[in-house]
Design a protein around this motif. Sequence first.
Motif, PDB file in Angstrom:
ATOM      1  N   ASN A  21      12.811 134.232  36.840  1.00 35.04           N
ATOM      2  CA  ASN A  21      12.737 132.943  36.159  1.00 35.04           C
ATOM      3  C   ASN A  21      13.039 131.806  37.137  1.00 35.04           C
ATOM      4  O   ASN A  21      13.429 132.037  38.279  1.00 35.04           O
ATOM      5  CB  ASN A  21      13.623 132.909  34.908  1.00 35.04           C
ATOM      6  CG  ASN A  21      15.112 132.887  35.233  1.00 35.04           C
ATOM      7  OD1 ASN A  21      15.527 132.484  36.324  1.00 35.04           O
ATOM      8  ND2 ASN A  21      15.925 133.323  34.275  1.00 35.04           N
TER       9      ASN A  21
ATOM     10  N   LEU B  35      19.327 132.082  28.114  1.00 34.23           N
ATOM     11  CA  LEU B  35      18.329 131.712  29.138  1.00 34.23           C
ATOM     12  C   LEU B  35      18.741 130.387  29.778  1.00 34.23           C
ATOM     13  O   LEU B  35      19.432 129.571  29.163  1.00 34.23           O
ATOM     14  CB  LEU B  35      16.944 131.626  28.504  1.00 34.23           C
ATOM     15  CG  LEU B  35      16.373 132.980  28.055  1.00 34.23           C
ATOM     16  CD1 LEU B  35      15.056 132.787  27.317  1.00 34.23           C
ATOM     17  CD2 LEU B  35      16.170 133.898  29.255  1.00 34.23           C
TER      18      LEU B  35
ATOM     19  N   TYR C 266      12.500 127.443  24.075  1.00 31.70           N
ATOM     20  CA  TYR C 266      12.110 128.835  24.298  1.00 31.70           C
ATOM     21  C   TYR C 266      11.501 129.470  23.049  1.00 31.70           C
ATOM     22  O   TYR C 266      10.614 130.309  23.136  1.00 31.70           O
ATOM     23  CB  TYR C 266      13.322 129.658  24.771  1.00 31.70           C
ATOM     24  CG  TYR C 266      13.708 129.390  26.219  1.00 31.70           C
ATOM     25  CD1 TYR C 266      12.805 129.639  27.250  1.00 31.70           C
ATOM     26  CD2 TYR C 266      14.964 128.908  26.552  1.00 31.70           C
ATOM     27  CE1 TYR C 266      13.146 129.407  28.573  1.00 31.70           C
ATOM     28  CE2 TYR C 266      15.324 128.676  27.877  1.00 31.70           C
ATOM     29  CZ  TYR C 266      14.413 128.928  28.890  1.00 31.70           C
ATOM     30  OH  TYR C 266      14.749 128.701  30.193  1.00 31.70           O
TER      31      TYR C 266
ATOM     32  N   GLU D 164      14.271 138.161  28.921  1.00 31.45           N
ATOM     33  CA  GLU D 164      13.299 137.161  28.481  1.00 31.45           C
ATOM     34  C   GLU D 164      12.473 137.873  27.417  1.00 31.45           C
ATOM     35  O   GLU D 164      11.593 138.678  27.769  1.00 31.45           O
ATOM     36  CB  GLU D 164      12.448 136.748  29.682  1.00 31.45           C
ATOM     37  CG  GLU D 164      11.963 135.320  29.617  1.00 31.45           C
ATOM     38  CD  GLU D 164      11.138 134.959  30.834  1.00 31.45           C
ATOM     39  OE1 GLU D 164      11.717 134.461  31.805  1.00 31.45           O
ATOM     40  OE2 GLU D 164       9.921 135.188  30.798  1.00 31.45           O
TER      41      GLU D 164
END
Lengths: 447, 447
Positions: free
Chosen positions: B183, B265, B285, B387
């Motif tokens: 990421n 995240l 997200y 994720e």
Amino acid sequence: MDNELFIQKHQAYFLQTLEKLVSIQSICKNQAQIDQAVDFICQLCKNLFSCQIKIIKTKGSPVILGELNAKANAKKSILFYGHYDVMPAEDVKNWKTDPFKLTLRNGRLYGRGAGDNKGQLLGVIFGLYVYQQLHHGFPCNIKLLIEGEEEKGSLHLQSTVHDLSAAELKEIQTVFVIDGSFNFAGQHVLRLGNRGLLGFEITLTTNKTDAHSGNYGNILANPVLEFYKILSKIYNFAENKVKIPYFYDGIRRVTQDEENILHKLPAVSFKKDNQLDFQNSSDYYKKLMFEPSFNINGIQSGFLGQGIKTIIPGKITARFDCRLVKGQSIKRIEAGLNEQLAAWIKQGTVEIKYLNEIPPYYAGIEDRFIAKIIASIRKVDPQTVIEPIMPGTVPNYVWEQNLKAKVFTIPLANFDQHNHTANENIRLDAYLQGIRIIYELIKLYTD
Amino acid sequence: MDNELFIQKHQAYFLQTLEKLVSIQSICKNQAQIDQAVDFICQLCKNLFSCQIKIIKTKGSPVILGELNAKANAKKSILFYGHYDVMPAEDVKNWKTDPFKLTLRNGRLYGRGAGDNKGQLLGVIFGLYVYQQLHHGFPCNIKLLIEGEEEKGSLHLQSTVHDLSAAELKEIQTVFVIDGSFNFAGQHVLRLGNRGLLGFEITLTTNKTDAHSGNYGNILANPVLEFYKILSKIYNFAENKVKIPYFYDGIRRVTQDEENILHKLPAVSFKKDNQLDFQNSSDYYKKLMFEPSFNINGIQSGFLGQGIKTIIPGKITARFDCRLVKGQSIKRIEAGLNEQLAAWIKQGTVEIKYLNEIPPYYAGIEDRFIAKIIASIRKVDPQTVIEPIMPGTVPNYVWEQNLKAKVFTIPLANFDQHNHTANENIRLDAYLQGIRIIYELIKLYTD
């Protein structure tokens, strides 16, 4: 001698002159041929009328100004407008005969400019010549203004007429624009106006660059979807009405007299794909002549080429054209558009560029002189009708704005003249009728 | 010997092997180099593992299938997926060093394919090699499936896996897809799914040809304005919601457990132009991972080139892509779109072409095995996060549909790997971490 006999006797000469003028390839970019066309026309007018001729320089092709004075001290002054430039004939293989060699075939004279506008221009010159020969002079002052950039959009017409308005074109009451073509039913028409044109381009930028729809789908706005929100600020989709403030301001209802004129126009058959709904021909003409249009002539965003690009485009551009009718104000509409999209403009996401700004023109139908004009033309073609407004755009506003003159458009070429394309032609009888019509128009001024 | 020491001792060999593999220009259209890459990988696996290698022919580049059996009669079988093809490096002038000569600079290994996917592929092979050397065999059956058309959209992956599913790939429970990147915060990620893709093109034809807006303005419909009516049948502009029937069917709410994962995240800064409104990173997200998108990636009608054409265009075309989430059915959505535009389709004015049909994939977060996987990866990078969904589209559905296997995606390349562009690279430490991660994953199967 009567005019009919005179025309018959001189027919060979009228044809030879058109043949010579068509042979000169007066396309805008061809300077030598433009000059030759100017020389030829100036010499012709001098020979026929012993008149004053001025060549007015412009930043483009020159304008020819002929001044034919009345025999007595006439108070009235009229102007005839035509043009000597022609479209190129690059599609030579589609022509049956050489575009620059006038050829008679099945009663039609084929050649580039035969209809648009050399044949019509000589119709004017020879019509005046016939009158002068038979009556030994003119009952009114006559100006001939012949430009050389009509096919490029009359780029310097407005400034030229403005410059001439104080002296050479002072006190012109009436302008006859001799251009265009008959209606589709083959009738001569007297046109009293035309729609104007407002063109603009709107660009909406939602992001500096295109973005990957996998990485940014649901994160970045889509400009096409956003654009339809903008569009719905300026257009009412449910009622098909423009929502730009002031857009419809100044437009008046069609009068009963105008309706009556529309009823006399030839019936239209409604067969074209997806044509909007019309009750009858009169409604059709009303929409086409007395109502403004709102059209998008191009829109583009993102990628539609070979292969697939799953992008969120960064911007969208659309071009619009509105055909305008009498009463509408270009400046007010532009202000309205800017107002309506002010939030986006301020934000810096929407940019508007104005591309075309040509006001509409309409002489109205109340002028008592109109009945006289149409009666004159009907002596030659009894079927002649009044077309109050030409739906397209020509710069007839120039005469009204600079000279305060009334403008009448009288086309002398057949509907199927194929102007701008291959096998352009003027019917031989239309050419000779044109000469007669101009003769009859001048006769009006003897009253 | 412990694995860390083993890796250190063999580092030069791991680098030399990557250097050799990068030097083979295995671009899809370069058949000789594709063959050379296949040979090289097959030979490498044979040398390292003495395993069975099959070369599976496809209509495009071949698929390499390696079969590494467990030392005992292990019941579990897993599959590692990677690819040996690379993007072209046509923008050579933008590369600081030769794209096909692996170059170490500032702790990064530069070269085409270093990140995507050769470095990651060798991460897998060497991770397995380390395990085998230290433990003298494998605790589970391991298949390596290495394709050569990933950069072209994995054209034959679905059919190949389908063909192999009855025998060679029977009883695979888990697929590890080793591709992609960390990421943006530099954390290793464990991906449990990805959005699918439905692409389609709508063409609305309002007239056989373009028409002159002067002659037909108000008479013919404008396709760009008409298109809005179509668009508003499939999209609710006021609420930014898709109106295609069945579009949202099957989508379930994000669970509290999933929300908790999203909260872990890395925070996103909302600075991009015209980004849609988000309350916080978690909402961001959620939109990106758990909601479908509706995007227009291109639209075109009429003329927007140099000069102005005052036309009423005859047609308009727009291309759409929707990123899909688990539960949505491509077939149902297509049926819904056809239903919604049925009137136009019947009339013959609207045509729909379907361009992309890739189902979404989601393993879910409930699997207890996930905690073990992430724990393994965290032994190497303690920052590793889950994720749940990759927002883009990859064909992970292939493994679910054909093998009924769970799919986990573990990228071994840094976020700034510059895959597909100039100066592609893999960080040296990422390359070595990758080897350790694969080693740790295999260790899971000893339990």
